[in-house]
Every structure is written in structure tokens, then in C-alpha cells.
Design an enzyme around this catalytic site. Sequence first.
Site, PDB file in Angstrom:
ATOM      1  N   GLU A 143       0.836  -1.202   0.000  1.00  0.00           N
ATOM      2  CA  GLU A 143       0.000   0.000   0.000  1.00  0.00           C
ATOM      3  C   GLU A 143       0.871   1.253   0.000  1.00  0.00           C
ATOM      4  O   GLU A 143       0.606   2.195  -0.750  1.00  0.00           O
ATOM      5  CB  GLU A 143      -0.920  -0.006   1.237  1.00  0.00           C
ATOM      6  CG  GLU A 143      -2.012  -1.071   1.207  1.00  0.00           C
ATOM      7  CD  GLU A 143      -1.519  -2.450   1.623  1.00  0.00           C
ATOM      8  OE1 GLU A 143      -0.311  -2.603   1.957  1.00  0.00           O
ATOM      9  OE2 GLU A 143      -2.334  -3.394   1.599  1.00  0.00           O
ATOM     10  N   ARG A 189       9.370 -25.531  -6.723  1.00  0.00           N
ATOM     11  CA  ARG A 189      10.164 -25.709  -5.494  1.00  0.00           C
ATOM     12  C   ARG A 189      10.447 -24.351  -4.853  1.00  0.00           C
ATOM     13  O   ARG A 189      10.384 -24.202  -3.638  1.00  0.00           O
ATOM     14  CB  ARG A 189      11.490 -26.408  -5.814  1.00  0.00           C
ATOM     15  CG  ARG A 189      11.338 -27.879  -6.135  1.00  0.00           C
ATOM     16  CD  ARG A 189      12.675 -28.489  -6.498  1.00  0.00           C
ATOM     17  NE  ARG A 189      12.534 -29.892  -6.891  1.00  0.00           N
ATOM     18  CZ  ARG A 189      13.511 -30.623  -7.403  1.00  0.00           C
ATOM     19  NH1 ARG A 189      14.711 -30.093  -7.599  1.00  0.00           N
ATOM     20  NH2 ARG A 189      13.298 -31.887  -7.722  1.00  0.00           N
ATOM     21  N   ASP A 232      17.455 -42.322  -6.211  1.00  0.00           N
ATOM     22  CA  ASP A 232      17.768 -41.201  -7.115  1.00  0.00           C
ATOM     23  C   ASP A 232      18.944 -40.334  -6.674  1.00  0.00           C
ATOM     24  O   ASP A 232      19.438 -39.544  -7.465  1.00  0.00           O
ATOM     25  CB  ASP A 232      16.554 -40.259  -7.239  1.00  0.00           C
ATOM     26  CG  ASP A 232      15.368 -40.928  -7.900  1.00  0.00           C
ATOM     27  OD1 ASP A 232      15.531 -42.065  -8.382  1.00  0.00           O
ATOM     28  OD2 ASP A 232      14.291 -40.305  -7.943  1.00  0.00           O
ATOM     29  N   GLU A 274       7.502 -34.663  -3.304  1.00  0.00           N
ATOM     30  CA  GLU A 274       8.086 -35.198  -4.545  1.00  0.00           C
ATOM     31  C   GLU A 274       8.480 -36.655  -4.335  1.00  0.00           C
ATOM     32  O   GLU A 274       9.525 -37.106  -4.793  1.00  0.00           O
ATOM     33  CB  GLU A 274       9.292 -34.369  -4.976  1.00  0.00           C
ATOM     34  CG  GLU A 274       8.927 -32.998  -5.511  1.00  0.00           C
ATOM     35  CD  GLU A 274       9.989 -32.456  -6.458  1.00  0.00           C
ATOM     36  OE1 GLU A 274      10.296 -33.109  -7.477  1.00  0.00           O
ATOM     37  OE2 GLU A 274      10.526 -31.381  -6.163  1.00  0.00           O
ATOM     38  N   GLY A 310       5.105 -43.541  -4.885  1.00  0.00           N
ATOM     39  CA  GLY A 310       3.768 -43.971  -4.478  1.00  0.00           C
ATOM     40  C   GLY A 310       3.678 -44.523  -3.070  1.00  0.00           C
ATOM     41  O   GLY A 310       2.614 -44.452  -2.431  1.00  0.00           O
TER      42      GLY A 310
HETATM   43  N1  LIG Z   1       8.712 -39.606 -11.665  1.00  0.00           N
HETATM   44  C1  LIG Z   1       8.546 -39.049 -10.492  1.00  0.00           C
HETATM   45  O1  LIG Z   1       7.902 -37.991 -10.372  1.00  0.00           O
HETATM   46  C2  LIG Z   1       9.128 -39.669  -9.297  1.00  0.00           C
HETATM   47  C3  LIG Z   1       9.689 -40.915  -9.359  1.00  0.00           C
HETATM   48  N2  LIG Z   1      10.176 -41.513  -8.253  1.00  0.00           N
HETATM   49  C4  LIG Z   1      10.671 -42.881  -8.361  1.00  0.00           C
HETATM   50  O2  LIG Z   1       9.871 -43.690  -7.501  1.00  0.00           O
HETATM   51  C5  LIG Z   1      10.657 -44.710  -6.914  1.00  0.00           C
HETATM   52  C6  LIG Z   1      10.553 -44.622  -5.402  1.00  0.00           C
HETATM   53  O3  LIG Z   1       9.222 -44.588  -5.009  1.00  0.00           O
HETATM   54  P1  LIG Z   1       8.701 -45.322  -3.687  1.00  0.00           P
HETATM   55  O4  LIG Z   1       9.323 -46.640  -3.584  1.00  0.00           O
HETATM   56  O5  LIG Z   1       7.241 -45.236  -3.712  1.00  0.00           O
HETATM   57  O6  LIG Z   1       9.367 -44.443  -2.547  1.00  0.00           O
HETATM   58  P2  LIG Z   1       8.948 -43.160  -1.706  1.00  0.00           P
HETATM   59  O7  LIG Z   1       9.664 -41.971  -2.132  1.00  0.00           O
HETATM   60  O8  LIG Z   1       7.475 -43.039  -1.641  1.00  0.00           O
HETATM   61  O9  LIG Z   1       9.524 -43.569  -0.334  1.00  0.00           O
HETATM   62  C7  LIG Z   1       8.952 -44.591   0.478  1.00  0.00           C
HETATM   63  C8  LIG Z   1       9.734 -44.546   1.756  1.00  0.00           C
HETATM   64  O10 LIG Z   1       9.311 -43.468   2.542  1.00  0.00           O
HETATM   65  C9  LIG Z   1       9.646 -43.708   3.898  1.00  0.00           C
HETATM   66  N3  LIG Z   1       8.501 -43.485   4.776  1.00  0.00           N
HETATM   67  C10 LIG Z   1       8.543 -42.742   5.903  1.00  0.00           C
HETATM   68  N4  LIG Z   1       7.377 -42.703   6.507  1.00  0.00           N
HETATM   69  C11 LIG Z   1       6.549 -43.445   5.775  1.00  0.00           C
HETATM   70  C12 LIG Z   1       5.186 -43.753   5.924  1.00  0.00           C
HETATM   71  N5  LIG Z   1       4.468 -43.303   6.947  1.00  0.00           N
HETATM   72  N6  LIG Z   1       4.636 -44.532   4.980  1.00  0.00           N
HETATM   73  C13 LIG Z   1       5.363 -44.974   3.943  1.00  0.00           C
HETATM   74  N7  LIG Z   1       6.664 -44.688   3.742  1.00  0.00           N
HETATM   75  C14 LIG Z   1       7.257 -43.914   4.662  1.00  0.00           C
HETATM   76  C15 LIG Z   1      10.140 -45.139   3.968  1.00  0.00           C
HETATM   77  O11 LIG Z   1      11.543 -45.010   3.951  1.00  0.00           O
HETATM   78  P3  LIG Z   1      12.529 -46.019   4.702  1.00  0.00           P
HETATM   79  O12 LIG Z   1      12.394 -47.303   3.950  1.00  0.00           O
HETATM   80  O13 LIG Z   1      13.861 -45.388   4.542  1.00  0.00           O
HETATM   81  O14 LIG Z   1      12.080 -46.136   6.120  1.00  0.00           O
HETATM   82  C16 LIG Z   1       9.601 -45.727   2.682  1.00  0.00           C
HETATM   83  O15 LIG Z   1      10.374 -46.817   2.255  1.00  0.00           O
HETATM   84  C17 LIG Z   1      12.068 -44.495  -7.411  1.00  0.00           C
HETATM   85  O16 LIG Z   1      12.277 -45.358  -8.489  1.00  0.00           O
HETATM   86  C18 LIG Z   1      12.074 -43.070  -7.874  1.00  0.00           C
HETATM   87  O17 LIG Z   1      12.992 -42.882  -8.915  1.00  0.00           O
HETATM   88  C19 LIG Z   1      10.130 -40.890  -7.035  1.00  0.00           C
HETATM   89  C20 LIG Z   1       9.601 -39.633  -6.917  1.00  0.00           C
HETATM   90  C21 LIG Z   1       9.040 -38.939  -8.034  1.00  0.00           C
HETATM   91  N1  LIG Z   2      11.972 -38.482 -12.429  1.00  0.00           N
HETATM   92  C1  LIG Z   2      11.410 -37.255 -12.425  1.00  0.00           C
HETATM   93  C2  LIG Z   2      11.243 -36.530 -11.229  1.00  0.00           C
HETATM   94  N2  LIG Z   2      11.639 -37.066 -10.044  1.00  0.00           N
HETATM   95  C3  LIG Z   2      11.748 -36.300  -8.799  1.00  0.00           C
HETATM   96  O1  LIG Z   2      12.797 -35.356  -8.872  1.00  0.00           O
HETATM   97  C4  LIG Z   2      13.865 -35.718  -7.977  1.00  0.00           C
HETATM   98  C5  LIG Z   2      15.206 -35.372  -8.559  1.00  0.00           C
HETATM   99  O2  LIG Z   2      15.437 -34.003  -8.341  1.00  0.00           O
HETATM  100  P1  LIG Z   2      16.843 -33.319  -8.652  1.00  0.00           P
HETATM  101  O3  LIG Z   2      17.917 -34.233  -8.140  1.00  0.00           O
HETATM  102  O4  LIG Z   2      16.817 -32.015  -7.966  1.00  0.00           O
HETATM  103  O5  LIG Z   2      16.902 -33.168 -10.151  1.00  0.00           O
HETATM  104  C6  LIG Z   2      13.640 -37.192  -7.770  1.00  0.00           C
HETATM  105  O6  LIG Z   2      14.234 -37.685  -6.621  1.00  0.00           O
HETATM  106  C7  LIG Z   2      12.146 -37.269  -7.689  1.00  0.00           C
HETATM  107  O7  LIG Z   2      11.659 -36.773  -6.464  1.00  0.00           O
HETATM  108  N3  LIG Z   2      10.661 -35.312 -11.302  1.00  0.00           N
HETATM  109  C8  LIG Z   2      10.280 -34.763 -12.491  1.00  0.00           C
HETATM  110  O8  LIG Z   2       9.773 -33.634 -12.515  1.00  0.00           O
HETATM  111  N4  LIG Z   2      10.462 -35.439 -13.627  1.00  0.00           N
HETATM  112  C9  LIG Z   2      11.002 -36.651 -13.653  1.00  0.00           C
HETATM  113  O9  LIG Z   2      11.136 -37.212 -14.741  1.00  0.00           O
END
Ligand SMILES: NC(=O)C1=CN([C@@H]2O[C@H](COP(=O)(O)OP(=O)(O)OC[C@H]3O[C@@H](n4cnc5c(N)ncnc54)[C@H](OP(=O)(O)O)[C@@H]3O)[C@@H](O)[C@H]2O)C=CC1
Ligand SMILES: Nc1c(N[C@@H]2O[C@H](COP(=O)(O)O)[C@@H](O)[C@H]2O)[nH]c(=O)[nH]c1=O
Length: 561
Positions: free
Chosen positions: A58, A198, A214, A302, A305
Amino acid sequence: MAPSNAGFDSFHMLRAAELADGSAGHTAPHPNSACVIARSEKVVGEAFLYGQGTRCAEIQAVEMAGELSRGATAYLNLEPGDCHGDDTAIKALKQSGVARVVVGLQHPLKHHSGKAIAALRGLGIPVDVLEKHGDGTFKEAFRACQEVNAPLLYRATHGVPFSILKYAMTLDGKIAASTGHASWVSSKMSRQRVFETRGRSDAIIVGGNTVRRDNPRLTTRQEGGHLPVRVVMSRTLNLPLELHLWDVSNAHTIVMTQRGARREFQRELVARGVEVVEFDFLTPKAVMDYCYERGFLSVLWECGGALSAPALAAGIIHKVIAFVAPKIIGGVTAPTPVGELGMVEMTQALNLLDVTFEQVGPDMLVSGYLKPIPRMKSPASAYADDPSIADAGIFSSSTVIYFYKSWDPYGAFTNFTAHSIKLPGSSETWKSVEHYYQAQKFSGVEDELAMQAIENIRNAESPEEAARIGRRLARERPDLVRPDWENSKMDVMEEALVAKFSSYPQLRSLLLSTAGCVLIESSPHDYFWGSGKDGTGQNQLGRLLMKLRATILTENQHQLS
Ligand SMILES: NC(=O)C1=CN([C@@H]2O[C@H](COP(=O)(O)OP(=O)(O)OC[C@H]3O[C@@H](n4cnc5c(N)ncnc54)[C@H](OP(=O)(O)O)[C@@H]3O)[C@@H](O)[C@H]2O)C=CC1
Ligand SMILES: Nc1c(N[C@@H]2O[C@H](COP(=O)(O)O)[C@@H](O)[C@H]2O)[nH]c(=O)[nH]c1=O
């Protein structure tokens, strides 16, 4: 609201909402406010709040408009609420001679809500609040006001930070190959968009698996601007010792884990500057409660599943942004964006609201909300006649008062507010206590770099930037910090606080109104000035404020007797 003004009102309010977003990515998320001053269709002044603790929109808009603001209308996307009793925004509008004010959103924080609107009306300036007309002619403008402050609205209404789940998937719904390899699903342009998102967040959250697979950086890839905290959720702490995330020279990392997990590994992390927070039960909801306490407005998930599923099931995700890449990877075991939700019929699916589609390079960006952006329950008029709202007594009567973020009820006590100071005997003005304090670290040091740092701190636009420059140089070049700093910093802070509280009568009143209460700066990561996350910190800022309060009370008593 006069129907003849409706077109202009919508048009200018849309502009205010657009402007309000101007600081995104440059400074930490904060309530986004802008002011547009217009005469019919002509804009004569406009500005936005750059960051926490910078000059309010303002004042800047009024300065720009000059005499042209007389008889004009001021459009504010958000009711002013940044001044903690200083009423600087209200005074500026009054002095400018604007004939009318249109407010998009009533301030969602209870201790600000309706106060500025009532004050302006009390000064004889008519105020129209769009929120009351948000479903008709003004729907689009009102929606824009809601969107630009969605984090604040969710925080105020639901008591959690605004959470966005983001992922990139192939056309066949995979976020990685069945080997876990995921770089890259989406295009460079889409990833650039992720860096920007971010920059608008206080924290980026990933799960342990994503970190193991990753080795991500989770940075914004830009020089200077705001850097979110990187948060790793891992129950087992079964993580490698060499990871990009353990390098905290640029961005902070917090590992959130289950109480007692791998204590030796925790110590290794702490030794590298990584913060470790233990939870009795590490769940997405517990983490969000913690992030709320820490003052975060906006969080970006980020993860994969395995973690997104419990986060969705807990109802703490508000928005989803999905990049869909036109490629097929297949693989029965390839990870997908959301794990098991226990749903058995398609009718149970979570439906997104306000869905938008946008092409980003070769990818399609689909985004939408899982919960509507909250609306204030009480219309502004409900507060207009409520005397308690204008009374500082609405603040808690508790004997301990915590403050940390400037938008908290006692946020004026932080060093990050827009109260410029001048030290006795000096003609220099510092934009905030934080600017002054950070610069003093290098004062008197005969070195080009130290002198340049003082200038950079002096010119930093926000206290946050001043702090970033000062802390970084002190960390990287401890030899440039004045040798007596550890013994002098308390005096430096005290003289800065005296300067602040003696220049602003409203702040002094606010401080005196806390008489009898313990003041605690509840900074979770500062164990000297604040209380630290477990309350064992020295709270030196709170102590200095209580000392100053006692001095002022004594002075006042002497004047009376
Ligand atoms: N394309 C994309 O946008 C993205 C792709 N990816 C890919 O996905 C894959 C990994 O995904 P994902 O296996 O689902 O892993 P997540 O990133 O979802 O991690 C799961 C882990 O989170 C931790 N955790 C802590 N608290 C909890 C809770 N309450 N419930 C569940 N988990 C919890 C555990 O870690 P701990 O075992 O250490 O205890 C668990 O193993 C990789 O291949 C990665 O490259 C990942 C992000 C984004
Ligand atoms: N593979 C994937 C993503 N993956 C997400 O981005 C993280 C990597 O970030 P950085 O290391 O900062 O580049 C990785 O761990 C996951 O959380 N994101 C996206 O937009 N597109 C992609 O294809």
C-alpha cells in the site's frame, strides 16, 4: 458494490492478484499482497509486497500514484495485516486521499481478520469486500485472490501447510522403469517448471526409497532466490552416507525419522549439519503438524507412491500436479504415482476440482485441487462492529508467548519485520534489525570482501536475504567475522532492539501488553537466540525483549512518580 464499477473492480482486482504473486521464488512464502490504485480504467499506482519484513504494498503504490490517488480506488487482494498495530498500510491509504478501497480477501489469520477493514471504515473510507460477492460477477477475481493466497488460507483454516503432490509419469502411468530408473520421465521444460514450484515452497518432501534410488538434489537450480528445506522421511534410516542431500552448504536438509532409529547414523548426519527430527510415529500427518509448528506455509511432496498413498489417505494433500509424458515404459512392477489406497470401486476414486490442463513442452501438465480452497466462515461485516477485534486483548492471555514468524500474533517481536532502525549517533538507516545485526558481524574488518558484504547486507531487499548473505559469508569465511563477535553479539542485538522499540510507539505498547508473560522465540533451529526445536535453547532474543520490557516499565513508573 455499485454495479457500474463491477467491470473495473474485477479488472483491477485480477491485476492485484496477479501482482501479488510477484515475489514467488525470490523470497520465502509469505502472505501475498498487492495494491493497485486506479481511477476508472487507468492504473496510477501499483506494487506488491516483496517479502516478509519489506515495505508494504500500500505504501509503495500510494507513493507511485502521488497526487493522482486523491479520489481514486485502491484494490487490495488481501486485507492488510502485516503491520502489528503500526497501521502503516491504513495510514498510507488515508493520507493518500483514496475515496474507496476494495478488498479481495478478508485476512484469514484470526488476529488480523477484519481489523484493517474496520479501521478504514472508521476513518470514513468506504470498503467493499469482494469475498461477500465472490460467487457472482466477481467470481473470477475472487478466485484469483484465493489462489494467490491458497497456502495462507489452508494454514489458517485447517492448521496445516498447503501441500502439493507432484509427480511425472509416462502415458502408461509409471513414475520409473521397473528397475527404479526415473531420469527422466518428463521433459527439460517440465523439470524447469518443477524448479520454479520448489522455489515457491518452504519444504520439499521425499521418502527414503526415492533418496536411495535417485540421490536427488531437490534444489531450485537458481542463484540467489529462496531455497526450500529438503525433508527426507525415513523410518529405518537405512540410507547411504554419501548423498547430495547431506551437503548442506547451499540448502538445509532435515531428516525425519522414527524415534531411536540408527542413532549412530543420526550423529553422523548431525555432524554434517543435517538436522534430525525424531517422531514417535512417523506419519505424513505428524510431519505436517511439525511443519505447521515450524511456520511453513507451503510444502511440495516429490515422493513415490509408497509415501504419497498414506499422505493422500491422511487427507493432508490439497493439490496434485502431474506431468504426463507422451511415452510408454510398461513393466508390471514399475512404480506408479500412488500406492495402495484400499479402494475397491471406481466410485471411491478421489476426484480433483478446478482441474486445468496445460501443455509444457511435449508433456501435459494436469493439476487440480483435492479440497476446495477454504473460505472464511465469517463475512467481514461480522467484525465491523465487534469491539474485541480492534482490541489487542484478543491475543492469548497465556503466561508464555511464543513468536517466530512475522505473521504470528506477536510476530512484531521477530527481527524480520519491516521496522527500519537508526542507531543513536548515527545517520545510517537499516531496513530491519536483521539487516543491522548481520552487517555488524563484519564491521571494522579491514578486508574488501567484508566491506562489500556490509554493503550487500545493507542493500538486501528483505531481512531474509540479509540473513542469507550474512550467515553464508560467516560460514564460508569465518576469518572475515570480527574477532570479538561472540562477545559482542548480545550488545549488538540489544542496541538494535532498543532502537526498534523506541522508534515505534505501537511496538512498545505491544511489548508492554505482554507484562507478566514469558516471551519465547520458538525458532526450531536456533539454540542461541531461540528455544530450539525441543525447547532447550537459550532463548536470548526472548530474554533481551523481556529485559527491554522491564526497562521501559521502570522508566514509565519513574515518569509517573
Ligand atoms: N517420476 C517421479 O515424479 C518420481 C519418481 N520416483 C521414483 O519412484 C521410486 C521410489 O518410489 P517409492 O518406492 O514409492 O518411494 P517413496 O519416495 O514413496 O519412499 C517410500 C519410503 O518413505 C519412507 N517413509 C517414511 N514414513 C513413511 C510412511 N508413513 N509410509 C510410507 N513410507 C514412509 C520409507 O523409507 P525407509 O524405507 O527409509 O524407512 C519408505 O520406504 C524411485 O524409483 C524413484 O525414482 C520418485 C519420486 C518422483
Ligand atoms: N523423475 C522425475 C522426477 N523425479 C523427482 O525429482 C527428484 C530429482 O530431483 P533433482 O535431483 O533435484 O533433479 C527425484 O528424486 C524425484 O523426487 N521429477 C520430475 O519432474 N520429472 C522426472 O522425470
